[in-house]
Design an enzyme around this catalytic site. Structure first.
Site, PDB file in Angstrom:
ATOM      1  N   ASP A  65       0.848  -1.195   0.000  1.00 52.60           N
ATOM      2  CA  ASP A  65       0.000   0.000   0.000  1.00 52.60           C
ATOM      3  C   ASP A  65       0.884   1.247   0.000  1.00 52.60           C
ATOM      4  O   ASP A  65       1.884   1.317   0.712  1.00 52.60           O
ATOM      5  CB  ASP A  65      -0.897  -0.010   1.245  1.00 52.60           C
ATOM      6  CG  ASP A  65      -2.011   1.025   1.169  1.00 52.60           C
ATOM      7  OD1 ASP A  65      -3.184   0.622   1.129  1.00 52.60           O
ATOM      8  OD2 ASP A  65      -1.711   2.246   1.179  1.00 52.60           O
ATOM      9  N   ILE A  66       0.497   2.240  -0.792  1.00 57.10           N
ATOM     10  CA  ILE A  66       1.314   3.451  -0.931  1.00 57.10           C
ATOM     11  C   ILE A  66       1.245   4.331   0.320  1.00 57.10           C
ATOM     12  O   ILE A  66       2.094   5.198   0.530  1.00 57.10           O
ATOM     13  CB  ILE A  66       0.881   4.235  -2.188  1.00 57.10           C
ATOM     14  CG1 ILE A  66       2.041   5.085  -2.709  1.00 57.10           C
ATOM     15  CG2 ILE A  66      -0.366   5.071  -1.944  1.00 57.10           C
ATOM     16  CD1 ILE A  66       1.879   5.524  -4.135  1.00 57.10           C
ATOM     17  N   ASN A  75     -13.084  -2.889   2.419  1.00 58.75           N
ATOM     18  CA  ASN A  75     -14.093  -1.826   2.430  1.00 58.75           C
ATOM     19  C   ASN A  75     -14.913  -1.827   1.144  1.00 58.75           C
ATOM     20  O   ASN A  75     -14.352  -1.991   0.058  1.00 58.75           O
ATOM     21  CB  ASN A  75     -13.390  -0.473   2.582  1.00 58.75           C
ATOM     22  CG  ASN A  75     -12.546  -0.387   3.842  1.00 58.75           C
ATOM     23  OD1 ASN A  75     -12.922  -0.923   4.878  1.00 58.75           O
ATOM     24  ND2 ASN A  75     -11.396   0.264   3.756  1.00 58.75           N
ATOM     25  N   GLN A 133     -14.250   2.954   1.453  1.00 56.62           N
ATOM     26  CA  GLN A 133     -13.584   2.551   0.207  1.00 56.62           C
ATOM     27  C   GLN A 133     -13.220   3.808  -0.583  1.00 56.62           C
ATOM     28  O   GLN A 133     -14.060   4.689  -0.788  1.00 56.62           O
ATOM     29  CB  GLN A 133     -14.510   1.655  -0.635  1.00 56.62           C
ATOM     30  CG  GLN A 133     -13.813   1.097  -1.879  1.00 56.62           C
ATOM     31  CD  GLN A 133     -14.715   0.170  -2.701  1.00 56.62           C
ATOM     32  OE1 GLN A 133     -15.939   0.136  -2.502  1.00 56.62           O
ATOM     33  NE2 GLN A 133     -14.127  -0.568  -3.626  1.00 56.62           N
ATOM     34  N   HIS A 144     -10.444  -4.944  -3.066  1.00 54.70           N
ATOM     35  CA  HIS A 144      -9.115  -5.239  -2.511  1.00 54.70           C
ATOM     36  C   HIS A 144      -9.231  -5.564  -1.032  1.00 54.70           C
ATOM     37  O   HIS A 144     -10.111  -5.051  -0.342  1.00 54.70           O
ATOM     38  CB  HIS A 144      -8.143  -4.070  -2.716  1.00 54.70           C
ATOM     39  CG  HIS A 144      -8.658  -2.759  -2.214  1.00 54.70           C
ATOM     40  ND1 HIS A 144      -9.577  -2.004  -2.918  1.00 54.70           N
ATOM     41  CD2 HIS A 144      -8.408  -2.074  -1.076  1.00 54.70           C
ATOM     42  CE1 HIS A 144      -9.852  -0.905  -2.234  1.00 54.70           C
ATOM     43  NE2 HIS A 144      -9.168  -0.928  -1.105  1.00 54.70           N
ATOM     44  N   PHE A 145      -8.324  -6.414  -0.577  1.00 58.30           N
ATOM     45  CA  PHE A 145      -8.186  -6.738   0.836  1.00 58.30           C
ATOM     46  C   PHE A 145      -6.907  -6.078   1.342  1.00 58.30           C
ATOM     47  O   PHE A 145      -5.871  -6.163   0.689  1.00 58.30           O
ATOM     48  CB  PHE A 145      -8.070  -8.255   1.049  1.00 58.30           C
ATOM     49  CG  PHE A 145      -9.376  -8.981   0.927  1.00 58.30           C
ATOM     50  CD1 PHE A 145      -9.957  -9.193  -0.317  1.00 58.30           C
ATOM     51  CD2 PHE A 145     -10.032  -9.449   2.051  1.00 58.30           C
ATOM     52  CE1 PHE A 145     -11.169  -9.860  -0.433  1.00 58.30           C
ATOM     53  CE2 PHE A 145     -11.252 -10.121   1.954  1.00 58.30           C
ATOM     54  CZ  PHE A 145     -11.812 -10.318   0.703  1.00 58.30           C
ATOM     55  N   HIS A 146      -6.993  -5.431   2.519  1.00 54.66           N
ATOM     56  CA  HIS A 146      -5.804  -4.897   3.174  1.00 54.66           C
ATOM     57  C   HIS A 146      -5.299  -5.953   4.160  1.00 54.66           C
ATOM     58  O   HIS A 146      -6.075  -6.429   4.991  1.00 54.66           O
ATOM     59  CB  HIS A 146      -6.146  -3.670   4.025  1.00 54.66           C
ATOM     60  CG  HIS A 146      -6.688  -2.496   3.275  1.00 54.66           C
ATOM     61  ND1 HIS A 146      -5.957  -1.350   3.060  1.00 54.66           N
ATOM     62  CD2 HIS A 146      -7.901  -2.266   2.711  1.00 54.66           C
ATOM     63  CE1 HIS A 146      -6.692  -0.460   2.404  1.00 54.66           C
ATOM     64  NE2 HIS A 146      -7.877  -0.993   2.176  1.00 54.66           N
TER      65      HIS A 146
HETATM   66  P1  DGP Z   1      -9.614   1.745   0.508  1.00 55.28           P
HETATM   67  O1  DGP Z   1      -9.842   2.935   1.382  1.00 55.28           O
HETATM   68  O2  DGP Z   1      -9.999   0.437   1.208  1.00 55.28           O
HETATM   69  O3  DGP Z   1     -10.268   1.899  -0.856  1.00 55.28           O
HETATM   70  O4  DGP Z   1      -8.032   1.666   0.307  1.00 55.28           O
HETATM   71  C1  DGP Z   1      -7.367   2.085  -0.837  1.00 55.28           C
HETATM   72  C2  DGP Z   1      -5.902   1.964  -0.544  1.00 55.28           C
HETATM   73  O5  DGP Z   1      -5.198   2.069  -1.766  1.00 55.28           O
HETATM   74  C3  DGP Z   1      -5.331   3.078   0.358  1.00 55.28           C
HETATM   75  O6  DGP Z   1      -4.839   2.484   1.565  1.00 55.28           O
HETATM   76  C4  DGP Z   1      -4.177   3.684  -0.422  1.00 55.28           C
HETATM   77  C5  DGP Z   1      -3.955   2.684  -1.548  1.00 55.28           C
HETATM   78  N1  DGP Z   1      -3.559   3.284  -2.810  1.00 55.28           N
HETATM   79  C6  DGP Z   1      -4.191   4.272  -3.478  1.00 55.28           C
HETATM   80  N2  DGP Z   1      -3.540   4.560  -4.632  1.00 55.28           N
HETATM   81  C7  DGP Z   1      -2.481   3.711  -4.688  1.00 55.28           C
HETATM   82  C8  DGP Z   1      -1.436   3.515  -5.632  1.00 55.28           C
HETATM   83  O7  DGP Z   1      -1.340   4.167  -6.678  1.00 55.28           O
HETATM   84  N3  DGP Z   1      -0.524   2.558  -5.355  1.00 55.28           N
HETATM   85  C9  DGP Z   1      -0.584   1.803  -4.208  1.00 55.28           C
HETATM   86  N4  DGP Z   1       0.366   0.908  -4.024  1.00 55.28           N
HETATM   87  N5  DGP Z   1      -1.560   1.951  -3.295  1.00 55.28           N
HETATM   88  C10 DGP Z   1      -2.490   2.896  -3.538  1.00 55.28           C
END
Ligand code: DGP
Length: 140
Positions: A32-33, A88, A95, A101-103
């Site tokens: 996650d970024i 989410n 979300q 996606h799963f975290h």
């Molecule tokens: P959610 O809130 O459950 O939809 O989480 C989305 C997640 O995605 C959030 O924790 C940040 C991550 N994210 C958003 N953009 C990018 C990206 O470009 N690259 C990566 N690796 N993660 C991302």
């Protein structure tokens, strides 16, 4: 009408980079970024479904098969012994990227991990590439 392509579809198609930890025909996983803790990983079906309830049985099965395995590798790589999985669905349910996606969020011994209210900080890309490599190697 089809939704616009999400950032995760762009990652799946190789249009933007990620720190990849796992990939098969149906699933990709990458760091996650904006992690809650070191090793915070997103496990994503390649099928572009907006929410979990819309996902095919085939992709659901593929996700279920790899979640425990990827979790084990993340625990080994980070030294964490505890973790959260959150998933989410919908903007009011936190979300922000509308592709299922799963975290997987390690709960580190220093307390970092999922906390309420949510707190994250930007990824360090240099450390992240080493960590992603270590998780890839630890996948059994
Ligand atoms: P959610 O809130 O459950 O939809 O989480 C989305 C997640 O995605 C959030 O924790 C940040 C991550 N994210 C958003 N953009 C990018 C990206 O470009 N690259 C990566 N690796 N993660 C991302």
């Amino acid at each position: 009408m089809e939704d616009d392509k999400t950032i995760f579809s762009m990652i799946i198609d190789g249009e933007i980079p990620c720190h990849k930890v796992y990939e098969d025909d149906l699933v990709i996983a990458f760091l996650d970024i904006n992690p809650f803790s070191t090793g915070h990983t997103l496990v994503v079906p390649k099928e572009a479904s907006r929410t979990l309830d819309k996902l095919s049985d085939e992709s659901s099965g593929a996700l279920g098969r790899v979640l425990p395995r990827i979790s084990r590798a993340i625990l080994s790589a980070t030294g964490a012994e505890e973790f959260n999985i959150i998933q989410n669905n919908g903007p009011n349910a936190f979300q922000s990227v509308f592709h299922v996606h799963f975290h997987i969020i390690p709960k580190l011994k220093d307390g970092r991990g999922l906390t309420f209210p949510f707190r994250s900080s930007p990824i360090n890309h240099e450390e992240a590439e080493k960590l992603a490599e270590s998780i890839r190697e630890l996948l059994d």
